[in-house]
Motif scaffolding. Structure first.
Motif, PDB file in Angstrom:
ATOM      1  N   GLU A 183       0.732  -1.790   0.310  1.00 50.27           N
ATOM      2  CA  GLU A 183      -0.268   0.459  -0.051  1.00 50.27           C
ATOM      3  C   GLU A 183       1.014   1.299   0.101  1.00 50.27           C
ATOM      4  N   ALA A 186       2.514   1.782  -3.441  1.00 52.18           N
ATOM      5  CA  ALA A 186       0.961   2.377  -4.200  1.00 52.18           C
ATOM      6  C   ALA A 186       1.536   4.093  -4.108  1.00 52.18           C
ATOM      7  N   SER A 187       0.763   4.604  -3.129  1.00 48.55           N
ATOM      8  CA  SER A 187       1.174   5.530  -3.187  1.00 48.55           C
ATOM      9  C   SER A 187       2.181   6.464  -3.324  1.00 48.55           C
ATOM     10  N   ASP A 190       1.977   5.954  -7.211  1.00 47.30           N
ATOM     11  CA  ASP A 190       0.879   7.292  -7.843  1.00 47.30           C
ATOM     12  C   ASP A 190       1.446   8.843  -7.671  1.00 47.30           C
ATOM     13  N   GLY A 194       2.130  10.060 -11.288  1.00 48.45           N
ATOM     14  CA  GLY A 194       1.981  11.272 -11.418  1.00 48.45           C
ATOM     15  C   GLY A 194       2.170  12.837 -11.637  1.00 48.45           C
ATOM     16  N   THR A 202      -2.589   7.577 -16.083  1.00 44.10           N
ATOM     17  CA  THR A 202      -2.707   6.102 -16.618  1.00 44.10           C
ATOM     18  C   THR A 202      -1.632   5.883 -15.296  1.00 44.10           C
ATOM     19  N   ALA A 203      -1.393   7.066 -13.950  1.00 46.11           N
ATOM     20  CA  ALA A 203      -0.502   6.594 -12.892  1.00 46.11           C
ATOM     21  C   ALA A 203      -1.085   5.563 -12.594  1.00 46.11           C
ATOM     22  N   SER A 204      -2.446   5.489 -12.040  1.00 49.37           N
ATOM     23  CA  SER A 204      -3.050   4.592 -11.297  1.00 49.37           C
ATOM     24  C   SER A 204      -2.823   3.658 -11.449  1.00 49.37           C
ATOM     25  N   ALA A 207       0.207   1.633 -10.322  1.00 47.72           N
ATOM     26  CA  ALA A 207       0.070   1.701  -8.517  1.00 47.72           C
ATOM     27  C   ALA A 207      -0.977   0.797  -8.165  1.00 47.72           C
ATOM     28  N   ASP A 208      -1.660  -0.285  -9.269  1.00 50.68           N
ATOM     29  CA  ASP A 208      -3.161  -0.991  -8.738  1.00 50.68           C
ATOM     30  C   ASP A 208      -1.752  -1.910  -7.908  1.00 50.68           C
TER      31      ASP A 208
END
Length: 236
Positions: A183, A186-187, A190, A194, A202-204, A207-208
């Protein structure tokens, strides 16, 4: 304190000494670690440690070098298995944070003593390996900019900012805390992608937590730890 040994063999083997030293530096720092405690833990003499490593500085250098070789092996797998600069950078960013759980003792020991791993002569090989790792990140940034996927910027400065954001994670990240390493990673992905991507939306996807990038990073960390794996250079 019982020794946590990787594999069998006599306790005086250099790998067991390095493992004990690494764990103790992670727990108490370099200044709080001494040969007497390591010798007592492993049931060997201090002379055996001196025989394998000579001085405490050389033991720290061995920690430095072995740590960076493992990280480079993983990094090259990540770069080889992810195809685009955004994916590769996302993979590296995930790895930056996953190290807080994967190989945690060595990561904490390395990060808390980073100031000692600079100009001392015994640390020269470790410094070279760190430079190679940083160069790999910068190469990804340059290729992303050249392809039009990343905004223009100074890859040297960008890489230092990214590495710096992960460098102090050992001071606050708790593996049993409210956020997993995935987690947090991922932050970080992003936040960084970002700002870098020319198409930040497309960054999200990169980071999935259920996405391909994180799955590949996990497999790279596992494969690099397996005997006979991990190329030392990227595929052509």
């Amino acid at each position: 304190m019982a020794a946590r040994r990787a594999g069998g063999g006599a306790p005086g083997r250099s790998g067991h000494i390095l493992e004990s030293f690494t764990r103790r530096v992670a727990e108490s720092g370099y200044d709080g670690t001494n040969f007497s405690d390591i010798a007592a833990e492993l049931g060997i003499s201090k002379g055996t440690i001196v025989h394998h490593y000579g001085t405490k500085d050389r033991l720290l250098a061995a920690l430095h070098e072995s740590y960076m070789r493992r990280r480079l092996a993983e990094a090259y797998l990540i770069v080889n298995r992810l195809s685009s600069p955004p994916e590769q950078l996302a993979g590296m960013l995930f790895a930056f944070v996953l190290y807080q759980e994967h190989d945690r003792d060595a990561t904490v020991a390395f990060q808390r003593e980073i100031a000692r791993l600079a100009d001392h002569e015994t640390m020269s090989e470790g410094v070279r390996l760190r430079g190679e790792y940083l160069g790999l990140v910068r190469d990804i940034l340059r290729k992303g900019t050249e392809s039009g996927q990343f905004r223009e910027g100074d890859p040297n400065l960008q890489s230092l900012l990214m590495m710096g954001s992960a460098q102090w994670a050992w001071t606050w990240f708790d593996p049993s805390g409210p956020h997993t390493a995935e987690e947090v990673g991922a932050s970080l992905v992003d936040m960084v992608l970002g700002g870098l991507l020319t198409r930040p939306g497309t960054a999200s996807g990169l980071a999935d937590l259920d996405g391909a990038v994180l799955k590949i990073v996990r497999s790279c960390l596992a494969d690099a730890a397996a005997p006979g794996e991990a190329p030392s250079t990227p595929a052509p």
